[in-house]
Scaffold this motif. Structure first.
Motif, PDB file in Angstrom:
ATOM      1  N   ASP A   1     -10.200  -2.888   3.834  1.00 37.49           N
ATOM      2  CA  ASP A   1      -9.722  -4.094   3.152  1.00 37.49           C
ATOM      3  C   ASP A   1      -9.541  -5.271   4.108  1.00 37.49           C
ATOM      4  O   ASP A   1      -9.546  -6.430   3.679  1.00 37.49           O
TER       5      ASP A   1
ATOM      6  N   LEU B   1     -12.270  -7.784   3.665  1.00 39.48           N
ATOM      7  CA  LEU B   1     -12.514  -8.351   2.344  1.00 39.48           C
ATOM      8  C   LEU B   1     -11.621  -9.563   2.094  1.00 39.48           C
ATOM      9  O   LEU B   1     -10.857  -9.986   2.970  1.00 39.48           O
TER      10      LEU B   1
ATOM     11  N   TYR C   1       0.849  -1.189   0.000  1.00 38.86           N
ATOM     12  CA  TYR C   1       0.000   0.000   0.000  1.00 38.86           C
ATOM     13  C   TYR C   1       0.884   1.238   0.000  1.00 38.86           C
ATOM     14  O   TYR C   1       1.975   1.239   0.581  1.00 38.86           O
TER      15      TYR C   1
ATOM     16  N   ASN D   1      -4.971  -6.560  -2.840  1.00 41.61           N
ATOM     17  CA  ASN D   1      -5.358  -6.108  -1.511  1.00 41.61           C
ATOM     18  C   ASN D   1      -4.957  -7.102  -0.431  1.00 41.61           C
ATOM     19  O   ASN D   1      -4.620  -8.257  -0.711  1.00 41.61           O
TER      20      ASN D   1
ATOM     21  N   ARG E   1      -8.439   2.966   4.054  1.00 41.68           N
ATOM     22  CA  ARG E   1      -8.357   1.945   3.010  1.00 41.68           C
ATOM     23  C   ARG E   1      -8.009   0.588   3.607  1.00 41.68           C
ATOM     24  O   ARG E   1      -8.650  -0.428   3.315  1.00 41.68           O
TER      25      ARG E   1
ATOM     26  N   GLY F   1      -9.777  -7.797  -4.417  1.00 43.30           N
ATOM     27  CA  GLY F   1      -9.961  -6.451  -4.938  1.00 43.30           C
ATOM     28  C   GLY F   1      -8.694  -5.876  -5.534  1.00 43.30           C
ATOM     29  O   GLY F   1      -7.584  -6.314  -5.220  1.00 43.30           O
ATOM     30  N   ASN F   2      -8.861  -4.902  -6.427  1.00 47.48           N
ATOM     31  CA  ASN F   2      -7.734  -4.263  -7.111  1.00 47.48           C
ATOM     32  C   ASN F   2      -6.842  -5.315  -7.764  1.00 47.48           C
ATOM     33  O   ASN F   2      -5.613  -5.340  -7.594  1.00 47.48           O
TER      34      ASN F   2
END
Length: 333
Positions: A135, A138, A93, A147, A131, A142-143
């Motif tokens: 995440d 989840l 990140y 993630n 963010r 994602g992305n």
């Protein structure tokens, strides 16, 4: 390209570096699960490698040589070492802090630049916090799969299939969390009148000796239903200690021989997935940042080729890992 203040990049780097430890604390304190992991000492850095290895212990019935015996009976001394490791990818990140040449001219004094950067870094930090806090709930897909591998993967709605941490859940039942679905398992949708019974039904499946869930995280809907179920006994609220004392909306759950914090991770922004209540044994969950990439400046000064600006990146790398999936559970619709 000349800048009005040639030292500005050093100021950016110094300010980010000085705030990196504070940012790491702020991110963990911003999320109920991460805060509990920090309190447990389960925020542990790793030093290298292309994956994060999380050691696990399990019972392999095919090699377990433990048994009772009598007298001179021959003992089974065959190999019995059910120790392995789950492996997790390294996620990354970053958030950017920028300052343009015009802004440097307009804020040419050192103190003025620092004030400007403080505001910019506060925004970047908040964006990273929010963010990553989102995440965490989840499944990591994602992305384009970049993630954090969060609770959606560690404690999925369908726990009997798929691979998590490199271990196939269809093959190894010890790697399967527990799920209680209101309609499927309870016969009716989750309501204020049945949520406690459903919570009890899930909780009893997650206890082994002294191992039991210590943190229950709920989204807006299920937290509200649980709150409504307690209206007649509001003294059960946790008003000044534990998670409530840390600033989280928090209640208590007493059932199935256990006492757990029930924490809202919804509200504005609604981090937690809707209609989910996770029963977590945080002893077996770990937040694993890299020792050299734990909210620190990434690389040197980045000066745009065709822009009068400087960019500095704040970066983090690591993942959320698990060493005991069978001790985790989730209540769903």
């Amino acid at each position: 390209m000349a800048f009005a203040n040639s030292a500005v990049s050093d100021i950016i780097a110094t300010n980010i570096q000085s705030r990196s430890g504070e940012l790491a604390d702020n991110v963990t304190n911003n999320n109920a699960l991460l805060r509990r992991l920090k309190e447990r000492g389960n925020v542990k850095t790793f030093s290298g490698g292309n994956v994060i290895l999380q050691e696990i212990m399990y019972n392999d019935a095919t090699s377990n040589n433990t048994n009772s015996y009598s007298g001179y009976e021959v003992l089974n001394v065959s190999q019995n070492s059910p120790i392995s490791a789950a492996q997790f990818g390294i996620t990354q990140y970053a958030s950017a802090v920028t300052i343009s040449g015009l802004e440097m001219i307009q804020n040419s004094g050192k103190e003025a630049i620092i004030d400007l950067l403080d505001g910019r870094m506060a925004v970047a930090e908040a964006q990273l916090q929010n963010r990553m806090s989102g995440d965490i709930y989840l499944d990591g897909t994602g992305n384009s799969g970049k993630n954090i591998t969060g609770l959606g993967a560690a404690v999925p709605d369908v726990p009997t299939s798929g691979t998590y941490g490199g271990i196939n859940r269809a093959t190894w039942s010890f790697w399967q969390p527990k799920v209680f679905a209101g309609v499927t398992n309870g016969g009716a949708a989750v309501t204020a009148s049945n949520i406690q019974a459903y919570m009890d039904a899930l909780a009893v499946q997650l206890i082994r000796g002294t191992d039991k869930p210590d943190l229950i995280v709920a989204d807006n809907n299920y937290y509200r239903l649980y709150l409504q179920s307690l209206q007649a006994i509001q003294r059960i609220s946790d008003s000044g200690s534990g998670m409530a004392g840390a600033g989280f909306a928090s209640l208590k759950y007493y059932g199935a021989g256990m006492a757990s914090d029930v924490v809202l991770d919804g509200g504005i922004g609604a981090s937690a997935t809707a209609n989910h209540m996770w029963f977590l044994n945080t002893k077996y969950l770990h937040f694993r940042p890299h020792k050299d990439r734990n909210f620190v400046p990434i690389g040197g000064e980045r000066q745009a080729v065709n822009q009068d600006a400087i960019v500095k990146l704040i970066g983090w790398a690591g993942n959320l890992t698990c060493s005991g999936a069978q001790f985790q559970g989730v209540l769903i619709a």
